[in-house]
Design a protein around this motif. Structure first.
Motif, PDB file in Angstrom:
ATOM      1  N   ILE A 186       1.003  -1.321  -0.128  1.00  7.05           N
ATOM      2  CA  ILE A 186       0.285   0.060   0.077  1.00  7.05           C
ATOM      3  C   ILE A 186       1.455   1.669  -0.099  1.00  7.05           C
ATOM      4  N   VAL A 187       0.773   2.157  -1.592  1.00 12.08           N
ATOM      5  CA  VAL A 187       2.275   2.531  -1.110  1.00 12.08           C
ATOM      6  C   VAL A 187       1.921   4.418  -0.697  1.00 12.08           C
ATOM      7  N   GLY A 188       0.379   4.629  -0.980  1.00 15.07           N
ATOM      8  CA  GLY A 188      -0.427   5.982  -0.511  1.00 15.07           C
ATOM      9  C   GLY A 188      -1.272   6.264  -1.234  1.00 15.07           C
ATOM     10  N   ARG A 189      -2.136   7.442  -0.705  1.00 12.58           N
ATOM     11  CA  ARG A 189      -3.132   8.236  -1.146  1.00 12.58           C
ATOM     12  C   ARG A 189      -3.204   8.560  -3.102  1.00 12.58           C
ATOM     13  N   VAL A 190      -4.215   7.740  -3.511  1.00 17.53           N
ATOM     14  CA  VAL A 190      -4.260   7.597  -5.545  1.00 17.53           C
ATOM     15  C   VAL A 190      -3.349   9.501  -5.943  1.00 17.53           C
ATOM     16  N   ALA A 191      -4.540  10.364  -5.009  1.00 22.98           N
ATOM     17  CA  ALA A 191      -3.908  11.600  -6.022  1.00 22.98           C
ATOM     18  C   ALA A 191      -2.474  12.118  -6.226  1.00 22.98           C
ATOM     19  N   LEU A 192      -1.945  11.268  -5.609  1.00 19.23           N
ATOM     20  CA  LEU A 192      -0.831  12.178  -5.177  1.00 19.23           C
ATOM     21  C   LEU A 192       0.491  11.736  -6.051  1.00 19.23           C
ATOM     22  N   ARG A 193       1.568  12.746  -6.532  1.00 20.35           N
ATOM     23  CA  ARG A 193       1.968  12.487  -7.631  1.00 20.35           C
ATOM     24  C   ARG A 193       3.467  11.150  -7.206  1.00 20.35           C
ATOM     25  N   SER A 194       3.747  11.523  -5.805  1.00 20.70           N
ATOM     26  CA  SER A 194       4.686  11.772  -4.758  1.00 20.70           C
ATOM     27  C   SER A 194       4.469  10.107  -5.088  1.00 20.70           C
ATOM     28  N   THR A 195       2.961   9.707  -4.315  1.00 15.81           N
ATOM     29  CA  THR A 195       2.898   8.574  -4.261  1.00 15.81           C
ATOM     30  C   THR A 195       3.056   7.260  -5.906  1.00 15.81           C
ATOM     31  N   ALA A 196       2.799   7.296  -7.089  1.00 13.70           N
ATOM     32  CA  ALA A 196       3.332   6.767  -7.939  1.00 13.70           C
ATOM     33  C   ALA A 196       4.861   6.938  -8.517  1.00 13.70           C
ATOM     34  N   GLU A 197       5.148   7.953  -7.732  1.00 16.14           N
ATOM     35  CA  GLU A 197       7.704   7.830  -8.710  1.00 16.14           C
ATOM     36  C   GLU A 197       7.793   7.044  -6.861  1.00 16.14           C
ATOM     37  N   LEU A 198       6.968   6.526  -5.885  1.00 18.89           N
ATOM     38  CA  LEU A 198       7.345   6.040  -5.360  1.00 18.89           C
ATOM     39  C   LEU A 198       6.845   4.489  -4.581  1.00 18.89           C
ATOM     40  N   LEU A 199       6.227   4.279  -5.713  1.00 20.71           N
ATOM     41  CA  LEU A 199       5.805   3.187  -6.539  1.00 20.71           C
ATOM     42  C   LEU A 199       6.328   2.418  -7.261  1.00 20.71           C
TER      43      LEU A 199
END
Length: 140
Positions: free
Chosen positions: A66-79
Motif C-alpha cells: 500500500i503505497v499511498g493515497r491515489v491522488a498524489l504524484r509522489s505516490t506514483a514515484e514511490l511505487l
C-alpha cells in the motif's frame, strides 16, 4: 511453519526505509507505505516446480504494498522505487525479500515472481495505490 514464514517476509521487508509491515491484512492504514502479507495457497509434495512425494511444500504469498493515497504524484514515484526489479535500490521490496532467500532459515528458498497488479484499493474511507506482489516460498 506458515506463521514463521509470514513473519520472516515482514522482517525482510523492514530493511526498506520507512516501510511498515503486517503479517495479515489490515482494516485501516495509519501511515504509508505499508506491506501486508497474505497466504495465497499451498501446493503439497512439490519439488521446486515438479510434483513429487518429497514433502516439500510450495507456499504462495500475496504481498500488497500500500503505497499511498491515489491522488498524489509522489505516490506514483514511490511505487516505482518499491517495485524496482533490479534490486539496486535500497527501497526495493524485491531486493529486501531476496537478500536472504531462506528468511533466516524459515524456508528452503523464495522467489519474488512479480507484480500481478497495480491499482486502487479502499481501506477504511480512503483510496490507496496498491501493488500486488506474488512471492513463492518452499519449505518442509
Amino acid at each position: 511453519m506458515i506463521h514463521e514464514i509470514a513473519a520472516g517476509l515482514c522482517t525482510a521487508m523492514q530493511s526498506v526505509p520507512g516501510l511498515r509491515t503486517s503479517p495479515h491484512p489490515v482494516e485501516s492504514v495509519a501511515s504509508t507505505p505499508l506491506a501486508t502479507v497474505q497466504l495465497a495457497g499451498i501446493d503439497y509434495h512439490s519439488s521446486l516446480g515438479a510434483s513429487s512425494t518429497s514433502g516439500l511444500a510450495a507456499i504462495r504469498w500475496t504481498v500488497d504494498v500500500i503505497v499511498g493515497r491515489v491522488a498524489l504524484r509522489s505516490t506514483a514515484e514511490l511505487l516505482e522505487s518499491l517495485v524496482d526489479p533490479t534490486g539496486t535500490s535500497t527501497t526495493s521490496v524485491v531486493a529486501a525479500l531476496e537478500a536472504d532467500k531462506t528468511l533466516g532459515g524459515e524456508c528452503s528458498t523464495l522467489i519474488v515472481q512479480g507484480v500481478s497488479g497495480v491499482g486502487t484499493s479502499t481501506v477504511g474511507d480512503d483510496s490507496y495505490l496498491v501493488a500486488r506482489m506474488e512471492v513463492l516460498t518452499y519449505g518442509e
